[in-house]
Scaffold this motif. Sequence first.
Motif, PDB file in Angstrom:
ATOM      1  N   HIS A  20     -17.509   0.897   1.952  1.00  0.00           N
ATOM      2  CA  HIS A  20     -16.358   0.223   2.544  1.00  0.00           C
ATOM      3  C   HIS A  20     -15.213   0.159   1.542  1.00  0.00           C
ATOM      4  CE1 HIS A  20     -18.341  -1.095   6.190  1.00  0.00           C
ATOM      5  NE2 HIS A  20     -19.387  -1.453   5.459  1.00  0.00           N
ATOM      6  N   VAL A  21     -14.004   0.100   2.054  1.00  0.00           N
ATOM      7  CA  VAL A  21     -12.821  -0.103   1.211  1.00  0.00           C
ATOM      8  C   VAL A  21     -12.849  -1.551   0.728  1.00  0.00           C
ATOM      9  CG1 VAL A  21     -10.299  -0.158   1.165  1.00  0.00           C
ATOM     10  CG2 VAL A  21     -11.487   1.643   2.454  1.00  0.00           C
ATOM     11  N   VAL A  22     -12.736  -1.738  -0.591  1.00  0.00           N
ATOM     12  CA  VAL A  22     -12.739  -3.089  -1.166  1.00  0.00           C
ATOM     13  C   VAL A  22     -11.361  -3.493  -1.691  1.00  0.00           C
ATOM     14  CG1 VAL A  22     -15.194  -3.012  -1.754  1.00  0.00           C
ATOM     15  CG2 VAL A  22     -13.484  -2.306  -3.465  1.00  0.00           C
ATOM     16  N   GLY A  23     -10.418  -2.529  -1.687  1.00  0.00           N
ATOM     17  CA  GLY A  23      -9.091  -2.840  -2.180  1.00  0.00           C
ATOM     18  C   GLY A  23      -8.110  -1.724  -1.913  1.00  0.00           C
ATOM     19  N   ARG A  24      -6.890  -1.977  -2.295  1.00  0.00           N
ATOM     20  CA  ARG A  24      -5.812  -0.992  -2.189  1.00  0.00           C
ATOM     21  C   ARG A  24      -4.969  -1.147  -3.434  1.00  0.00           C
ATOM     22  NH1 ARG A  24      -3.002   2.229   1.346  1.00  0.00           N
ATOM     23  NH2 ARG A  24      -0.725   2.164   1.325  1.00  0.00           N
ATOM     24  N   GLY A  25      -4.545  -0.018  -3.993  1.00  0.00           N
ATOM     25  CA  GLY A  25      -3.696  -0.103  -5.165  1.00  0.00           C
ATOM     26  C   GLY A  25      -3.271   1.256  -5.654  1.00  0.00           C
ATOM     27  N   GLY A  26      -2.395   1.228  -6.637  1.00  0.00           N
ATOM     28  CA  GLY A  26      -1.875   2.447  -7.227  1.00  0.00           C
ATOM     29  C   GLY A  26      -0.422   2.273  -7.591  1.00  0.00           C
ATOM     30  N   CYS A  27       0.276   3.400  -7.729  1.00  0.00           N
ATOM     31  CA  CYS A  27       1.696   3.404  -8.039  1.00  0.00           C
ATOM     32  C   CYS A  27       2.439   4.206  -6.978  1.00  0.00           C
ATOM     33  CB  CYS A  27       1.960   4.033  -9.402  1.00  0.00           C
ATOM     34  SG  CYS A  27       1.520   3.002 -10.811  1.00  0.00           S
ATOM     35  N   ALA A  28       3.543   3.649  -6.516  1.00  0.00           N
ATOM     36  CA  ALA A  28       4.417   4.326  -5.559  1.00  0.00           C
ATOM     37  C   ALA A  28       5.857   3.990  -5.919  1.00  0.00           C
ATOM     38  CB  ALA A  28       4.104   3.885  -4.139  1.00  0.00           C
ATOM     39  N   VAL A  29       6.778   4.809  -5.444  1.00  0.00           N
ATOM     40  CA  VAL A  29       8.201   4.579  -5.698  1.00  0.00           C
ATOM     41  C   VAL A  29       8.793   3.852  -4.489  1.00  0.00           C
ATOM     42  CG1 VAL A  29      10.445   5.647  -6.140  1.00  0.00           C
ATOM     43  CG2 VAL A  29       8.367   6.658  -7.121  1.00  0.00           C
ATOM     44  N   PRO A  30       9.198   2.593  -4.660  1.00  0.00           N
ATOM     45  CA  PRO A  30       9.855   1.900  -3.540  1.00  0.00           C
ATOM     46  C   PRO A  30      11.167   2.605  -3.200  1.00  0.00           C
ATOM     47  CG  PRO A  30       9.222   0.353  -5.269  1.00  0.00           C
ATOM     48  CD  PRO A  30       9.045   1.738  -5.829  1.00  0.00           C
TER      49      PRO A  30
END
Length: 193
Positions: free
Chosen positions: A77-87
């Motif tokens: 299962h997915v336990v989180g979300r994260g990373g780097c993105a350019v707003p």
Amino acid sequence: MTNWRHVRTERLWLDVATVADVPDLHEIHADPQSWEHFPAGRHADRLMSEQMVVNGDRQWATNGLGYWSVRDADGGHVVGRGGCAVPDGSPWWNLYYRFGASVHRRGYATEMAQAAIEAAHDIGPERAVLAYLLEHNEASRRTAERLGLRLVWRGHDVGNPDRDAIRLVYVDREPDTDLMDAISRHCEPPGAS
């Protein structure tokens, strides 16, 4: 340059989110515990989580990097979300991390964020990595500091329903004048000086 769409760290599987991840992502993003420090960010309905995945696809297509679905077991299962993105319209990478309450205090945010910063430095090293967080969110602040990010801005959180909320901005490098000007424009209300 590495393909950052699928990454394996010591304990985590980081993958571009798919429609199949929406139920798990929605459970995390709709959970009041996940938004204890910013209740207004909570997903009110599943459509918000679906749109988050669509926006993530756009980030990956536009910038070659974005937010991952995070698992702590292969195929789990997915336990989180994260990373780097350019707003949109920003000259920086935004470092994001949000995990289900059941996996808090395991160091997953730090482990994922280390991979995210490495990816951002690989894909677009000219862009600073920025962590934008609320001062009373001590766990998030400790994560940013463990990553070696530096506090460069502190002020009222514009647009937050909690008028007493204080926003902190951390970056991965010594900011130049252009970056500080961009952060100030983003963080201060119009007409502030």
